[in-house]
Motif scaffolding. Structure first.
Motif, PDB file in Angstrom:
ATOM      1  N   GLY A 102       0.821  -1.204   0.000  1.00 40.65           N
ATOM      2  CA  GLY A 102       0.000   0.000   0.000  1.00 40.65           C
ATOM      3  C   GLY A 102       0.852   1.250   0.000  1.00 40.65           C
ATOM      4  N   ALA A 103       0.175   2.383   0.140  1.00 39.68           N
ATOM      5  CA  ALA A 103       0.874   3.664   0.062  1.00 39.68           C
ATOM      6  C   ALA A 103       1.748   3.907   1.274  1.00 39.68           C
ATOM      7  CB  ALA A 103      -0.153   4.781  -0.097  1.00 39.68           C
ATOM      8  N   THR A 104       1.466   3.231   2.379  1.00 34.85           N
ATOM      9  CA  THR A 104       2.192   3.533   3.610  1.00 34.85           C
ATOM     10  C   THR A 104       3.212   2.484   3.975  1.00 34.85           C
ATOM     11  OG1 THR A 104       0.586   2.378   4.992  1.00 34.85           O
ATOM     12  CG2 THR A 104       0.133   4.670   4.503  1.00 34.85           C
ATOM     13  N   GLY A 105       3.163   1.287   3.325  1.00 36.30           N
ATOM     14  CA  GLY A 105       4.107   0.233   3.661  1.00 36.30           C
ATOM     15  C   GLY A 105       3.830  -0.422   4.990  1.00 36.30           C
ATOM     16  N   THR A 106       2.622  -0.311   5.534  1.00 35.18           N
ATOM     17  CA  THR A 106       2.330  -0.858   6.863  1.00 35.18           C
ATOM     18  C   THR A 106       1.316  -1.983   6.820  1.00 35.18           C
ATOM     19  OG1 THR A 106       0.590   0.784   7.203  1.00 35.18           O
ATOM     20  CG2 THR A 106       2.797   1.350   7.972  1.00 35.18           C
ATOM     21  N   GLN A 107       0.980  -2.494   5.622  1.00 39.07           N
ATOM     22  CA  GLN A 107      -0.060  -3.517   5.506  1.00 39.07           C
ATOM     23  C   GLN A 107       0.375  -4.813   6.200  1.00 39.07           C
ATOM     24  OE1 GLN A 107      -3.159  -3.225   3.981  1.00 39.07           O
ATOM     25  NE2 GLN A 107      -3.382  -5.074   5.172  1.00 39.07           N
ATOM     26  N   LYS A 108      -0.487  -5.362   7.057  1.00 39.57           N
ATOM     27  CA  LYS A 108      -0.197  -6.612   7.741  1.00 39.57           C
ATOM     28  C   LYS A 108      -0.677  -7.785   6.904  1.00 39.57           C
ATOM     29  CE  LYS A 108      -2.525  -5.442  11.388  1.00 39.57           C
ATOM     30  NZ  LYS A 108      -3.158  -5.510  12.705  1.00 39.57           N
ATOM     31  N   THR A 109      -0.170  -8.987   7.209  1.00 37.98           N
ATOM     32  CA  THR A 109      -0.679 -10.203   6.601  1.00 37.98           C
ATOM     33  C   THR A 109      -2.008 -10.532   7.256  1.00 37.98           C
ATOM     34  OG1 THR A 109       1.562 -11.012   6.228  1.00 37.98           O
ATOM     35  CG2 THR A 109      -0.198 -12.623   6.159  1.00 37.98           C
ATOM     36  N   LEU A 110      -3.084 -10.408   6.521  1.00 35.14           N
ATOM     37  CA  LEU A 110      -4.412 -10.451   7.114  1.00 35.14           C
ATOM     38  C   LEU A 110      -4.811 -11.819   7.627  1.00 35.14           C
ATOM     39  CD1 LEU A 110      -6.365  -8.127   4.715  1.00 35.14           C
ATOM     40  CD2 LEU A 110      -5.520  -7.632   6.985  1.00 35.14           C
ATOM     41  N   GLN A 111      -4.255 -12.904   7.044  1.00 31.77           N
ATOM     42  CA  GLN A 111      -4.623 -14.217   7.525  1.00 31.77           C
ATOM     43  C   GLN A 111      -4.202 -14.439   8.968  1.00 31.77           C
ATOM     44  OE1 GLN A 111      -3.265 -13.479   4.654  1.00 31.77           O
ATOM     45  NE2 GLN A 111      -3.675 -14.977   3.039  1.00 31.77           N
ATOM     46  N   ASP A 112      -3.373 -13.568   9.480  1.00 34.48           N
ATOM     47  CA  ASP A 112      -2.906 -13.666  10.857  1.00 34.48           C
ATOM     48  C   ASP A 112      -4.031 -13.445  11.853  1.00 34.48           C
ATOM     49  OD1 ASP A 112      -1.000 -11.727  13.108  1.00 34.48           O
ATOM     50  OD2 ASP A 112      -0.821 -13.879  12.797  1.00 34.48           O
ATOM     51  N   ASP A 113      -5.050 -12.703  11.488  1.00 36.94           N
ATOM     52  CA  ASP A 113      -6.147 -12.364  12.398  1.00 36.94           C
ATOM     53  C   ASP A 113      -7.465 -12.605  11.670  1.00 36.94           C
ATOM     54  OD1 ASP A 113      -8.075 -11.110  14.030  1.00 36.94           O
ATOM     55  OD2 ASP A 113      -6.535  -9.815  14.894  1.00 36.94           O
ATOM     56  N   LEU A 114      -8.090 -13.729  11.972  1.00 36.75           N
ATOM     57  CA  LEU A 114      -9.297 -14.134  11.249  1.00 36.75           C
ATOM     58  C   LEU A 114     -10.433 -13.142  11.442  1.00 36.75           C
ATOM     59  CD1 LEU A 114      -9.250 -17.946  12.117  1.00 36.75           C
ATOM     60  CD2 LEU A 114      -8.207 -16.779  10.176  1.00 36.75           C
ATOM     61  N   LEU A 115     -10.563 -12.609  12.637  1.00 37.57           N
ATOM     62  CA  LEU A 115     -11.661 -11.687  12.910  1.00 37.57           C
ATOM     63  C   LEU A 115     -11.533 -10.412  12.091  1.00 37.57           C
ATOM     64  CD1 LEU A 115     -14.199 -11.230  14.610  1.00 37.57           C
ATOM     65  CD2 LEU A 115     -12.749 -10.150  16.347  1.00 37.57           C
ATOM     66  N   LEU A 116     -10.286  -9.921  11.938  1.00 36.72           N
ATOM     67  CA  LEU A 116     -10.083  -8.710  11.161  1.00 36.72           C
ATOM     68  C   LEU A 116     -10.417  -8.938   9.687  1.00 36.72           C
ATOM     69  CD1 LEU A 116      -6.838  -7.064  12.582  1.00 36.72           C
ATOM     70  CD2 LEU A 116      -9.223  -6.607  13.136  1.00 36.72           C
ATOM     71  N   VAL A 117     -10.107 -10.132   9.192  1.00 33.59           N
ATOM     72  CA  VAL A 117     -10.454 -10.447   7.805  1.00 33.59           C
ATOM     73  C   VAL A 117     -11.957 -10.328   7.602  1.00 33.59           C
ATOM     74  CG1 VAL A 117     -10.525 -12.264   6.063  1.00 33.59           C
ATOM     75  CG2 VAL A 117      -8.458 -11.937   7.425  1.00 33.59           C
ATOM     76  N   VAL A 118     -12.715 -10.918   8.523  1.00 36.27           N
ATOM     77  CA  VAL A 118     -14.173 -10.895   8.410  1.00 36.27           C
ATOM     78  C   VAL A 118     -14.696  -9.466   8.487  1.00 36.27           C
ATOM     79  CG1 VAL A 118     -16.337 -11.643   9.468  1.00 36.27           C
ATOM     80  CG2 VAL A 118     -14.413 -13.217   9.315  1.00 36.27           C
ATOM     81  N   LYS A 119     -14.186  -8.704   9.426  1.00 40.94           N
ATOM     82  CA  LYS A 119     -14.632  -7.317   9.566  1.00 40.94           C
ATOM     83  C   LYS A 119     -14.331  -6.517   8.296  1.00 40.94           C
ATOM     84  CE  LYS A 119     -14.274  -6.864  14.616  1.00 40.94           C
ATOM     85  NZ  LYS A 119     -13.567  -6.168  15.725  1.00 40.94           N
ATOM     86  N   ARG A 120     -13.163  -6.770   7.723  1.00 42.23           N
ATOM     87  CA  ARG A 120     -12.777  -6.033   6.519  1.00 42.23           C
ATOM     88  C   ARG A 120     -13.674  -6.418   5.342  1.00 42.23           C
ATOM     89  NH1 ARG A 120      -7.179  -3.847   4.894  1.00 42.23           N
ATOM     90  NH2 ARG A 120      -6.752  -4.204   7.088  1.00 42.23           N
ATOM     91  N   VAL A 121     -13.964  -7.722   5.202  1.00 47.33           N
ATOM     92  CA  VAL A 121     -14.837  -8.178   4.119  1.00 47.33           C
ATOM     93  C   VAL A 121     -16.221  -7.564   4.269  1.00 47.33           C
ATOM     94  CG1 VAL A 121     -16.039 -10.188   3.172  1.00 47.33           C
ATOM     95  CG2 VAL A 121     -13.597 -10.332   3.680  1.00 47.33           C
ATOM     96  N   GLU A 122     -16.735  -7.557   5.487  1.00 43.46           N
ATOM     97  CA  GLU A 122     -18.077  -7.002   5.710  1.00 43.46           C
ATOM     98  C   GLU A 122     -18.111  -5.509   5.414  1.00 43.46           C
ATOM     99  OE1 GLU A 122     -18.753  -8.104   9.741  1.00 43.46           O
ATOM    100  OE2 GLU A 122     -19.468 -10.122   9.250  1.00 43.46           O
ATOM    101  N   ALA A 123     -17.083  -4.771   5.878  1.00 40.27           N
ATOM    102  CA  ALA A 123     -17.044  -3.328   5.626  1.00 40.27           C
ATOM    103  C   ALA A 123     -16.891  -3.040   4.130  1.00 40.27           C
ATOM    104  CB  ALA A 123     -15.894  -2.689   6.399  1.00 40.27           C
ATOM    105  N   LEU A 124     -16.071  -3.838   3.450  1.00 44.25           N
ATOM    106  CA  LEU A 124     -15.881  -3.656   2.020  1.00 44.25           C
ATOM    107  C   LEU A 124     -17.190  -3.899   1.269  1.00 44.25           C
ATOM    108  CD1 LEU A 124     -13.987  -3.158  -0.370  1.00 44.25           C
ATOM    109  CD2 LEU A 124     -13.418  -5.599  -0.318  1.00 44.25           C
ATOM    110  N   GLY A 125     -17.916  -4.926   1.672  1.00 42.96           N
ATOM    111  CA  GLY A 125     -19.200  -5.217   1.034  1.00 42.96           C
ATOM    112  C   GLY A 125     -20.178  -4.066   1.175  1.00 42.96           C
ATOM    113  N   ARG A 126     -20.241  -3.488   2.378  1.00 43.09           N
ATOM    114  CA  ARG A 126     -21.152  -2.349   2.592  1.00 43.09           C
ATOM    115  C   ARG A 126     -20.722  -1.142   1.762  1.00 43.09           C
ATOM    116  NH1 ARG A 126     -21.057  -4.579   7.880  1.00 43.09           N
ATOM    117  NH2 ARG A 126     -19.300  -3.282   8.499  1.00 43.09           N
ATOM    118  N   PHE A 127     -19.413  -0.908   1.678  1.00 37.28           N
ATOM    119  CA  PHE A 127     -18.909   0.236   0.918  1.00 37.28           C
ATOM    120  C   PHE A 127     -19.242   0.101  -0.567  1.00 37.28           C
ATOM    121  CE2 PHE A 127     -15.129   2.009  -1.438  1.00 37.28           C
ATOM    122  CZ  PHE A 127     -15.502   3.340  -1.320  1.00 37.28           C
TER     123      PHE A 127
END
Length: 697
Positions: free
Chosen positions: A548-573
């Motif tokens: 990304g633009a900031t170089g701070t992106q984490k490996t998302l598979q590390d936190d299953l709950l965050l993946v789900v939250k991100r997918v849900e927020a992306l879907g709403r957006f």
């Protein structure tokens, strides 16, 4: 249109094979008919303990005629070529062929072939014997001097074909001396003599009169309704069991529901053990007293016989067997209670040193110690007391060495809870003993108590890391150690309890990818869009592009709950107008970059030169990206995905304006490269949230 009736009558088919056999017969016969041009309107399979049958409705009387034009050799070709053409075409002489002309190839022979379709009975007589001989029984046998293999000795075959308005004909064929016909038999004990049948409705009516209910689902409905009614008549409730109902329906052709009883003293045994005993040994249902919520000393049995004494002898016989089995269960229960009251837990654990978990993973004792250490580590992450989690893990599998679980493995864990309660242990330890195996399937409940969660996660993570370490991973459809189920269990425990847990602290990267796959499956089964799931997971797969633009992106598979939250927020957006338009603009930018990068042989990154931003729209876009980048990074760092999406929405207008007013591929090479770098910034900033290129739409 004509109908087909096929019945294969034999000795008793094992109940566990019946449903699969009915599906196989329907599929094999109908597919063979369709392959031969015989389309049908409907098909239904039937199965009872002694017969496998199929009715196919709306078949044509014969195969359709076929017309074929076969091109032959040129006129004047060698005789060998002409002879080969005649043989392949089925022509008696070359005079039967027509001569056609081609401006380039000249004159050549053409055979116009017309073949009449065969009568349907002839086709059926060809395909059914082949299907019977190759039928996919899990286990089969041969008998006598014949070569046929069948689940049990095949005794007769009914095969009729014809329209409703006419007398159907017997489709003639023979298999190992068994000739097809139109004669079947009814119930083994309640009916005698041969029964001549014509077509489906006639077959069903006559067999019902001969005490055979041929429809499996109807037998199940009869059993369930009669069992409920009989229980209600005695002021009790039926403890329903879908698996047992399926099995019993495969044991009877004429279900007769009866009620029996056993001595009340056996109610001292835990309900689950009583139920397991009666279910396993006598295939009977148990009943519950609605006033107490506990089992009553009654059971429901299903006979395959309408006895002249009303079933008294049958009930008495089943009662004697059940009493004997419950006596054994009570003995095991009493023995375990005495043992647990006198033998310390440490001594019971020592017995596991001689029990091998896996030859490459050591003993059960070593496994229990690993689980205990891991549960203690996990406890603070899930809100549990570490000391209590360790004690619970050490105790959880102690019931595996008890008499009751040795006899009834299906109650493991549950008995651990009972024994812990009898020993006066902390209720959290007792609950963890029962729940640490959960969830054992997609419909099983998930533990919610913190100590139970810690032990359940530790148990499953130890299983996964252990088998991964010795390279015993699932392959294709094979998963002998149920590792997919274990991983899905971890996924469900984490998500259902809203746990923030970094799995990379406990598992290796290759196992982390396995969790990602299980999470994808789970999310898709829950109705999440597969493309959004892939778009989010792509961030962890494409490390270079996920920075990304900031170089701070984490490996998302590390936190299953965050993946789900991100997918849900992306879907709403993406359901908003800003989201839809930004997606379109981002995909347009990515497409242009893909084309130009391939053409130029370079990869355009960021680093826009502000002195080359000539147009107001490109300056506005660059400013918007520069402003949004840190805000998105901050929101993501705080796990505020809605906030990150809100910032993303602010990019919609400048992206739209840029593509409307600015020409990316300018003639000036420096200007073109700078504008491509600006597109790369669009790609990079959106990839802080997801890989928009993988999103459909």
């Amino acid at each position: 249109m004509p109908d087909l009736l096929l019945e294969l009558f034999c000795e008793e088919i094992p109940a566990r094979m019946q449903a699969g056999a009915a599906d196989s017969l329907r599929k094999l016969v109908t597919e063979a008919l369709v392959e031969r041009g015989l389309l049908y309107e409907g098909a239904k399979a039937f199965v009872t303990p002694r017969r496998l049958a199929l009715a196919v409705h709306g078949l044509p009387a014969s195969q359709p005629d076929t017309h074929e034009e076969r091109k032959g050799p040129r006129v004047g070709a060698p005789q060998a070529a002409i002879d080969g053409f005649l043989k392949a075409s089925g022509l008696a002489s070359i005079d039967q062929a027509k001569i056609e002309s081609d401006p380039k190839k000249g004159e050549f022979y053409v055979a116009h072939l017309h073949r009449h379709g065969r009568p349907t009975p002839e086709v059926i007589a060809e395909i059914v014997p082949a299907i019977i001989r190759a039928f996919p029984w899990p286990k089969s046998m041969r008998w006598g001097s014949g070569s046929l293999r069948w689940v049990r000795p095949l005794q007769s075959i009914v095969c009729t074909f014809g329209p409703e308005t006419e007398e159907p004909e017997v489709v003639p064929f023979e298999i190992d001396g068994i000739a097809s016909g139109d004669v079947t038999r009814g119930h083994r004990f309640l009916s005698s003599g041969a029964i001549r049948v014509r077509r489906l409705d006639d077959w069903m009516t006559k067999l019902e009169a001969a005490f055979v209910v041929v429809d499996r689902e109807r037998r199940k409905d009869i059993i369930l309704a009669d069992a409920r009614d009989l229980a209600l008549a005695h002021g009790l409730e039926l403890v329903e069991d879908a698996g047992l109902l399926d099995e019993i329906a495969g044991l009877v052709e004429w279900p007769v529901v009866l009620i029996g009883s056993f001595d009340e003293s056996f109610l001292d045994v835990p309900d689950e053990v009583i139920r397991a005993t009666i279910r396993a040994n006598q295939k009977c249902f148990v009943l519950k007293d609605p006033r107490t919520g506990r089992l009553a000393n009654r059971f429901i049995l299903v006979s395959n016989l309408a006895a002249t004494d009303g079933g008294d002898a049958i009930v008495a016989g089943n009662g004697r067997v059940i009493r004997a089995r419950l006596s054994d269960a009570k003995f095991f229960w009493d023995t375990d209670r005495r043992t647990n009251a006198t033998v310390p837990l440490a001594d019971r654990l020592a017995k596991f040193q001689n029990v091998t978990f896996h030859e490459k993973l050591g003993s059960q004792y070593e496994r229990i110690q690993r689980i205990a250490a891991l549960a203690e580590t996990l406890a603070p992450r899930v809100g549990a007391d570490p000391k209590l989690a360790r004690e619970a893990a050490l105790y959880a599998k102690s019931d595996l060495r008890t008499e009751v679980v040795g006899e009834f493995p299906e109650v493991q864990g549950l008995m651990g809870r009972y024994y812990a309660e009898l020993e006066g242990l902390d209720p959290q330890i007792a609950l963890a003993a029962e729940e640490h195996y959960k969830p054992q399937g997609p419909t099983d409940r998930v533990p919610t108590a913190p100590v139970s969660i810690a032990v359940a996660l530790a148990d499953k993570l130890d299983t996964l890391t252990g088998f991964w370490a010795i390279d015993e991973k699932p392959t294709g459809s094979k998963d002998p150690f149920a590792l997919r189920r274990a991983a899905l269990g971890v996924v469900r425990i984490v998500l259902d309890n809203g746990l923030t847990l970094k799995l990379s602290e406990f598992v290796e990267p290759d196992l982390l990818a396995f969790f990602a796959d299980r999470l994808k499956v789970h999310l898709r089964e829950q109705g999440a869009r597969h493309d959004l799931v892939d778009a989010v997971f792509a961030l962890g797969q494409d490390a270079g592009s996920a920075e990304g633009a900031t170089g701070t992106q984490k490996t998302l598979q590390d936190d299953l709950l965050l993946v789900v939250k991100r997918v849900e927020a992306l879907g709403r957006f993406l359901r908003t107008e800003d989201g839809k338009n930004l997606l379109a603009g981002t995909k347009r930018a990515a497409n242009i970059l893909r084309i130009e990068e391939k053409k130029d042989g370079v990869s355009y990154g960021g680093g826009v030169d502000i002195t080359l931003l000539h147009e107001p729209e490109e300056r506005a876009l660059a400013d918007a990206i520069a402003k949004a980048g840190p805000l998105i990074a901050t929101a993501l760092g705080a796990e505020d995905f809605e906030g990150a999406m809100g910032v993303m929405a602010s990019l919609r207008a400048p992206v739209d304006a840029f593509f409307e007013k600015v020409t990316v591929n300018a003639e000036d090479k420096a200007l073109r490269a700078n504008r491509l770098a600006l597109l790369a910034d669009i790609r990079a900033i959106t990839r802080q949230v997801a890989d928009f290129e993988r999103i459909e739409g």
